[in-house]
Write a protein that holds these residues in place. Structure first.
Motif, PDB file in Angstrom:
ATOM      1  N   UNK A 100     -21.420   4.308  16.652  1.00 33.47           N
ATOM      2  CA  UNK A 100     -21.765   2.919  16.311  1.00 33.47           C
ATOM      3  C   UNK A 100     -21.220   1.939  17.341  1.00 33.47           C
ATOM      4  N   UNK A 101     -20.689   2.429  18.471  1.00 35.67           N
ATOM      5  CA  UNK A 101     -20.030   1.517  19.401  1.00 35.67           C
ATOM      6  C   UNK A 101     -20.920   1.032  20.547  1.00 35.67           C
ATOM      7  N   UNK A 102     -21.813   1.855  21.063  1.00 40.09           N
ATOM      8  CA  UNK A 102     -22.660   1.436  22.186  1.00 40.09           C
ATOM      9  C   UNK A 102     -23.970   2.224  22.169  1.00 40.09           C
ATOM     10  N   UNK A 103     -24.865   1.883  23.087  1.00 37.10           N
ATOM     11  CA  UNK A 103     -26.231   2.438  23.149  1.00 37.10           C
ATOM     12  C   UNK A 103     -26.919   2.253  21.788  1.00 37.10           C
ATOM     13  N   UNK A 104     -26.929   1.013  21.332  1.00 33.62           N
ATOM     14  CA  UNK A 104     -27.457   0.726  20.001  1.00 33.62           C
ATOM     15  C   UNK A 104     -28.939   0.350  20.010  1.00 33.62           C
ATOM     16  N   UNK A 105     -29.505   0.099  21.187  1.00 30.70           N
ATOM     17  CA  UNK A 105     -30.889  -0.368  21.248  1.00 30.70           C
ATOM     18  C   UNK A 105     -31.881   0.705  20.819  1.00 30.70           C
ATOM     19  N   UNK A 106     -31.579   1.953  21.098  1.00 32.89           N
ATOM     20  CA  UNK A 106     -32.516   3.026  20.740  1.00 32.89           C
ATOM     21  C   UNK A 106     -32.342   3.518  19.298  1.00 32.89           C
ATOM     22  N   UNK A 107     -31.304   3.063  18.622  1.00 34.89           N
ATOM     23  CA  UNK A 107     -31.068   3.482  17.240  1.00 34.89           C
ATOM     24  C   UNK A 107     -31.752   2.504  16.289  1.00 34.89           C
ATOM     25  N   UNK A 108     -32.305   3.045  15.217  1.00 35.39           N
ATOM     26  CA  UNK A 108     -33.026   2.198  14.268  1.00 35.39           C
ATOM     27  C   UNK A 108     -32.052   1.332  13.464  1.00 35.39           C
TER      28      UNK A 108
END
Length: 65
Positions: free
Chosen positions: A29-37
């Motif tokens: 839940x800390x980074x690379x959040x754009x590809x997660x729904x």
């Protein structure tokens, strides 16, 4: 006799509930959040309990046993 110290990493990551269970936060839940729904990110926000198989290990690190 010296005192036993708790593991600092475990102390920061886990909390005890009133009934004695161990609470933890979700990973990823800390980074690379754009590809997660949005649904997935919301689910990762909520805390959960440590699995029963791992409880003894965490309790040992927190010096509860």
């Amino acid at each position: 006799m010296p005192k036993q110290k708790t593991k600092s990493s475990a102390k920061k990551r886990f909390k005890l509930t009133g009934s004695g269970k161990i609470k933890r936060k979700h990973a990823f839940k800390s980074h690379i959040l754009t590809k997660k729904s949005k649904k997935r990110k919301l689910a990762l926000t909520h805390s959960t309990l440590v699995h029963t198989n791992d409880e003894n290990s965490v309790k040992e690190q927190l010096r509860l046993k």
